[in-house]
Design an enzyme around this catalytic site. Structure first.
Site, PDB file in Angstrom:
ATOM      1  N   GLU A  49       0.744  -1.201   0.063  1.00 14.97           N
ATOM      2  CA  GLU A  49       0.082   0.037   0.011  1.00 14.97           C
ATOM      3  C   GLU A  49       0.992   1.313  -0.151  1.00 14.97           C
ATOM      4  O   GLU A  49       0.518   2.208   0.638  1.00 14.97           O
ATOM      5  CB  GLU A  49      -1.046   0.038   1.216  1.00 14.97           C
ATOM      6  CG  GLU A  49      -2.144  -1.183   1.089  1.00 14.97           C
ATOM      7  CD  GLU A  49      -3.330  -0.421   1.548  1.00 14.97           C
ATOM      8  OE1 GLU A  49      -3.761   0.541   1.900  1.00 14.97           O
ATOM      9  OE2 GLU A  49      -4.458  -1.321   1.404  1.00 14.97           O
ATOM     10  N   HIS A 272      -2.485  -0.721   9.980  1.00 13.16           N
ATOM     11  CA  HIS A 272      -1.859  -2.194  10.369  1.00 13.16           C
ATOM     12  C   HIS A 272      -0.790  -2.180  11.290  1.00 13.16           C
ATOM     13  O   HIS A 272       0.162  -1.041  11.280  1.00 13.16           O
ATOM     14  CB  HIS A 272      -1.437  -2.950   9.035  1.00 13.16           C
ATOM     15  CG  HIS A 272      -2.488  -3.321   8.176  1.00 13.16           C
ATOM     16  ND1 HIS A 272      -2.854  -4.405   7.897  1.00 13.16           N
ATOM     17  CD2 HIS A 272      -3.625  -2.556   7.499  1.00 13.16           C
ATOM     18  CE1 HIS A 272      -4.028  -4.436   7.116  1.00 13.16           C
ATOM     19  NE2 HIS A 272      -4.355  -3.363   6.781  1.00 13.16           N
TER      20      HIS A 272
END
Lengths: 409, 409
Positions: A49, A272
């Protein structure tokens, strides 16, 4: 040679959640990630990402001294989002784009545009060939009614097949990434069963971090708590998996996850948690014949379960394709009718015009838009049907070969 | 073991030109191909352009006794078109779809819809592991102004990379297919240079068939002679390539092509000639270390040439993407303007309507169509740009590694 001390390797993995204009305090976090990678001096850092190439270039510039080798994988409309920084030379790279990746019309999720893929990097460290895979599978937006489950299962199958077919020349296989699957999910059982990859969390001698190795936790201020409602303590979807082939044994000395905030900072690196594994690679005294998965009846069950999932979606996709085709045909029919009416009035056959010109042209506009969109959908679902049929057939063959092996054991 | 007699293998390859409703006497030809395969009892038959699954099923039904194992690869909107029949069990299959494959708006060629790919089949014959690749690359419609050349070069590069990465576990590698490249073209030099594959025509002990191994010849009644104008004798674009790895040596005992008509028939099997190679596989006394390509300065030149081709297209694709984006933005602007005008008249601000309602709604129709189509084109060219950038970067890395190898030799 077998008395050599083991090679120790520190691997960092993080889904960075770096979407320009959308992710919170992105630039600050990218700066923090760069600083940490630079200070800690890991051997390999696998990032997902990192959607903007500008962010990658910023990291690359900062990390050149510590990680002279790096690679950014390009695919899809907005890129694959993953990149890798290494202290050791990259010998080769290869990208495999998954055949299915969500639906183009689910614009609110946008997965289809991301070109989800698995990237392979071949790295030589102290004469040992590492095949390092980095990937990011399709997200799970709603666990109860997960419309993307069959696509994720197909991705897990393709990932497992890709690793098996491309790792024959490797000494050590490493896979890092956001797999968007809980440890017991069908996709991860399929991936691990088929490839024989080991889970660094389950096998680590020492573990430090969030309970049960969770990588999405409520303590992280960027986590959307509503999404974690069914799992109030968190979930584990980011992994570092590994295996040694033939002459090498790999074990996980320790696994660490961040715990909501970056060490010594007030905010986390991402939504995360980062996963940091310390692996040791030891040469075996004697080469072992097979390096693949342990063939057992449970693997047959797993492949069967995955195949059933694919088959259910196949039937649904066939129905969707049919109804899209019907809609596009109706729109085409309407346009043809209007064209005929227009031509007849031009030719002077003065039949009374049933609609006013304005409504008629508005209707044409609508029919054209419907025709174009539904034709596109028809094409999309045709591709989906073919991929699902192909995967189902591949799994059928795999089951047959597995059963032959089992019966000859 | 090295005194074993060599294993002899007969391989049949044909681009079948079996497009429903378009290809001439398709059913009769499919019948003929089935009869020949059945009578001749080859070991492997690699077929391309079997676009209809019904044709594949017909062949499969006819050939079950002689070739108990077969596989049809599914991809794209209308399939990959290739399938394989084998006398020996297929252990595994894998498909890699090329990242670029022409342009969706070139409807008259239709390549984009075909899902061109390379299929891998793993077959074990007398204990020897064969990796059999079957593929069909992007066609060449005009050699002088070949708009597809860069895409074909990218496909050749991906094919070479796919073979190199997936063949490490093989004893013998075979590639059959319609590569749509002449023997001296950059793509075929890249493929052969990178993989070390040998050309069965160049290496055959005995050859029988069309002059220079041509597989598109004027003697074939289905050939469009206009297309062959610059090459009045024919061209060679269908190949069987091979190599032995590590402990195996492969040589081509004989190569045969059909010569315009099928033996004993009045019409050809297809518009392409069939290629039939008899290969012999012999176990070496001692395993050879490397199985890859011979690294030399000429390979550096070939990769450089391919990279230049990719770079030229990259600049053109960037320009196309920019102009598509501009067109879509203009259409959006027009639609917004019209919406504003419509709203203002609904709100009762009685500004005089500059256009009659009918023309205005026709203009909306046009703007909507332009917006949808050009937005699609923008997305397509963005993907193309990313793939070309990724390929160029991969080639840059490959060149660096090659040059390091050369300087350390």
């Amino acid at each position: 040679m077998d008395t050599d001390p083991p090679l120790q390797l520190r691997v960092f993995d993080l889904n960075c959640w770096a979407i320009r204009y959308l992710s919170k305090v992105r630039q600050e976090r990218i700066g923090m990630i760069g600083d940490t990678l630079s200070q800690e001096g890991f051997d390999l850092a696998l990032l997902q990402e990192v959607w903007s190439e500008r962010d990658y270039c910023e990291l690359k510039q900062k990390l050149t001294a510590c990680y002279p080798y790096s690679h950014y994988f390009k695919s899809g409309v907005i890129g694959s989002g993953f990149c890798m920084f290494s202290r050791y030379p990259i010998l080769d790279t290869f990208l495999y784009q998954y055949s299915l990746n969500g639906y183009p019309y689910m614009l609110q999720h946008g997965d289809w545009f991301c070109g989800k893929a698995v990237g392979l990097l071949i790295i030589k460290i102290c004469g040992i060939i590492f095949h390092v895979y980095v990937t990011h599978l399709l997200a799970e937006y709603c666990r109860d009614k997960d419309a993307y489950l069959p696509h994720r299962v197909v991705q897990a199958w393709e990932l497992a097949q890709f690793i098996q077919h491309t790792s024959k020349g490797a000494d050590v296989v490493l896979l890092g990434g956001d797999l968007n699957m809980h440890p017991g999910d069908i996709g991860i059982r399929l991936l691990r069963g088929w490839t024989g990859l080991r889970d660094s969390f389950a096998d680590a001698d020492r573990f430090e971090g969030c309970e049960d190795g969770y990588t999405l936790v409520p303590a992280n201020c960027f986590t959307v708590n509503k999404e974690l409602q069914p799992f109030p303590l968190g979930i584990r979807i980011d992994y570092i998996l590994y295996k040694g082939l033939s002459r090498f044994v790999v074990k996980c000395d320790s696994l660490v996850t961040t715990t909501g905030t970056a060490p010594g900072k007030s905010i986390p690196y991402s939504d995360h948690e980062a996963v940091i594994a310390t692996l040791s690679v030891q040469r075996r005294e004697e080469a072992k014949g097979s390096s693949g998965s342990a063939v057992g009846p449970e693997l047959v069950d797993v492949v069967n379960e995955a195949r059933a999932e694919v088959r259910v979606r196949l039937h649904a996709a066939e129905r969707q394709r049919y109804s899209n085709g019907r809609m596009a045909s109706l729109a085409l029919l309407l346009l043809l009718l209007q064209a005929a009416m227009g031509l007849s009035s031009l030719a002077g056959w003065d039949s009374p015009q049933p609609f006013p010109k304005f409504s008629s042209s508005l209707l044409s506009l609508l029919a054209t838009v419907v025709l174009l969109l539904w034709m596109g959908l028809y094409v999309f679902h045709t591709i989906e049907v073919r991929v699902l049929q192909g995967t189902e057939e591949q799994m059928r063959l795999a089951l047959q070969v597995l059963q032959d092996k089992l019966s000859s054991m």
